[in-house]
Design a protein around this motif. Structure first.
Motif, PDB file in Angstrom:
ATOM      1  N   ASN A 187       0.843  -1.200   0.000  1.00  0.00           N
ATOM      2  CA  ASN A 187       0.000   0.000   0.000  1.00  0.00           C
ATOM      3  C   ASN A 187       0.884   1.259   0.000  1.00  0.00           C
ATOM      4  N   ILE A 188       0.705   2.144  -0.977  1.00  0.00           N
ATOM      5  CA  ILE A 188       1.534   3.357  -1.017  1.00  0.00           C
ATOM      6  C   ILE A 188       1.308   4.236   0.211  1.00  0.00           C
ATOM      7  N   ALA A 189       0.145   4.094   0.835  1.00  0.00           N
ATOM      8  CA  ALA A 189      -0.120   4.930   2.011  1.00  0.00           C
ATOM      9  C   ALA A 189       0.834   4.575   3.156  1.00  0.00           C
ATOM     10  N   ILE A 222      -1.713   1.455  -5.326  1.00  0.00           N
ATOM     11  CA  ILE A 222      -2.719   2.405  -4.846  1.00  0.00           C
ATOM     12  C   ILE A 222      -3.939   1.559  -4.493  1.00  0.00           C
ATOM     13  N   PRO A 223      -4.278   1.433  -3.196  1.00  0.00           N
ATOM     14  CA  PRO A 223      -5.342   0.489  -2.846  1.00  0.00           C
ATOM     15  C   PRO A 223      -6.691   0.883  -3.457  1.00  0.00           C
ATOM     16  N   ILE A 239      -0.798  10.238  -8.299  1.00  0.00           N
ATOM     17  CA  ILE A 239      -1.129   9.775  -6.940  1.00  0.00           C
ATOM     18  C   ILE A 239       0.131   9.256  -6.236  1.00  0.00           C
ATOM     19  N   ARG A 243       2.162  10.749  -2.874  1.00  0.00           N
ATOM     20  CA  ARG A 243       2.420  10.006  -1.636  1.00  0.00           C
ATOM     21  C   ARG A 243       3.913   9.931  -1.342  1.00  0.00           C
TER      22      ARG A 243
END
Lengths: 246, 246
Positions: A187-189, A222-223, A239, A243
């Motif tokens: 997850n990129i987050a 990117i979820p 995106i 991030r």
């Protein structure tokens, strides 16, 4: 007035083959031509309507070493490859090929991007986030395509696009972290901000190839919360930069 | 074979005026027509080439209550408003106007978005991030424009686009947090994740209007590190969703 030979030459630059042969490309549109006149850099000629030249008289008069000509709107339309005709058009020298510098900075690397609008939008994203070079696989759409140039909104003058074999590049630079955008990665987050590395984006339909993926140190995703099958490649690039870089 | 009257009717749907009058729109393209046949929802008719119908025989045969017809490629081209002709086209009913539900979920709100590709791409982004509705100001490009439909890549069938006066909406819903995308707001990298609220994106050249900004509870900004003057509106929407929703 433009001669028949000049018109023929400019029209030939709509094709990659002739852009490469003559080392020039066409930049169309009010804003980009203004920027080109300001920079002066690598600009060979500007062809514009009377109205445009009057509106930008000081700029046009200050342009040294380039051919500035008034052209009737129908003639300008004849030179354009875009469906929406522009008031101004410039002939620009393609910058000489340079070698990428990968250490100490972030680079976007594109594999087989086919849509000129996507490539142009990614160049503009790079320019927003302070990325200073883009590397394209040889089978990406040409960066000097009129639609690509238009989508960059001027960023093509600041961000060099370097064509390279990506597998060789990755194999020769294993010490540089590489972040491959895929549907099945981390997850990129949760991925920390980076100051050095490659961000790899793949083809619009197929994504990155297996061989490229195998050479990358990180796979990022990117979820997806909803139901769309995919994201547009340029949006995904944006995106990811949003991030990893801020 | 299509009658002259049918051809005329379908061509009329290229114009917003007739889409609104007849309550139908055209969806073009292999993938979206497949999705439409699968969902069955609101589809009135499918017109496709012989090859396409053979390739999707089971789907086409399972379609009940809709008119599935084989059309010669030149006739299909005649019906299309897109420059790249497609193999299949569907007539779809425009869903009835619904009232937005703002509490307990995130909604994208668009002011004066003019480019059909941008609107379609934003609908696709919403569908990726699990946003379930989009609100457009009355002067946005029509969501049922052929180019918008194509850019949504099928997401138009899942995400309702509701046309509303945005100033009235904001004034009547001050208890809902609203995040306005602007060049001079708080860094989105420092904005906490949200589960309820409005994300507002403005016109491609001018951004959000002052009146809208004055009614928003938060102003957010994608920090610029490089030199690009702006980001594409759809890319900006994607980057903001990529920070606020995951």
């Amino acid at each position: 007035m433009l001669s028949k030979a000049q018109i023929k030459y400019i029209q030939s630059l709509q094709h990659k083959k002739y852009r490469q042969k003559f080392g020039q490309f066409i930049a169309e549109g009010d804003k980009i031509v203004q920027e080109l006149l300001q920079s002066g850099k690598d600009v060979q000629a500007v062809y514009a309507t009377r109205d445009w030249l009057l509106d930008h008289r000081e700029l046009a008069e200050s342009a040294t070493g380039m051919d500035v000509q008034e052209v009737e709107p129908p003639a300008l339309k004849q030179l354009s490859s875009l469906s929406t005709p522009n008031q101004a058009l410039a002939l620009v020298n393609i910058p000489p090929a340079s070698e990428p510098v990968l250490s100490g900075q972030v680079t976007i690397v594109l594999e087989t991007i086919q849509d000129p609008g996507n490539l142009g939008t990614i160049i503009r994203i790079a320019d927003w986030f302070g990325i200073r070079q883009i590397i394209c696989s040889p089978d990406c759409v040409d960066a000097y395509n009129a639609k690509t140039i238009q989508s960059t909104m001027g960023s093509i003058m600041r961000i060099p696009v370097i064509v390279k074999d990506i597998l060789e590049l990755l194999a020769a630079n294993k010490h540089i972290p590489s972040y491959a955008a895929t549907l099945h990665g981390d997850n990129i987050a949760g991925t920390p901000k980076i100051t050095e590395g490659l961000i790899l984006i793949g083809n619009e339909s197929r994504g990155l190839g297996e061989k490229v993926l195998a050479l990358c140190s990180h796979r990022i995703t990117i979820p997806r919360i909803g139901q769309a099958e995919s994201l547009n490649a340029a949006v995904a690039a944006g995106i990811i930069c949003g991030r990893l870089l801020i």
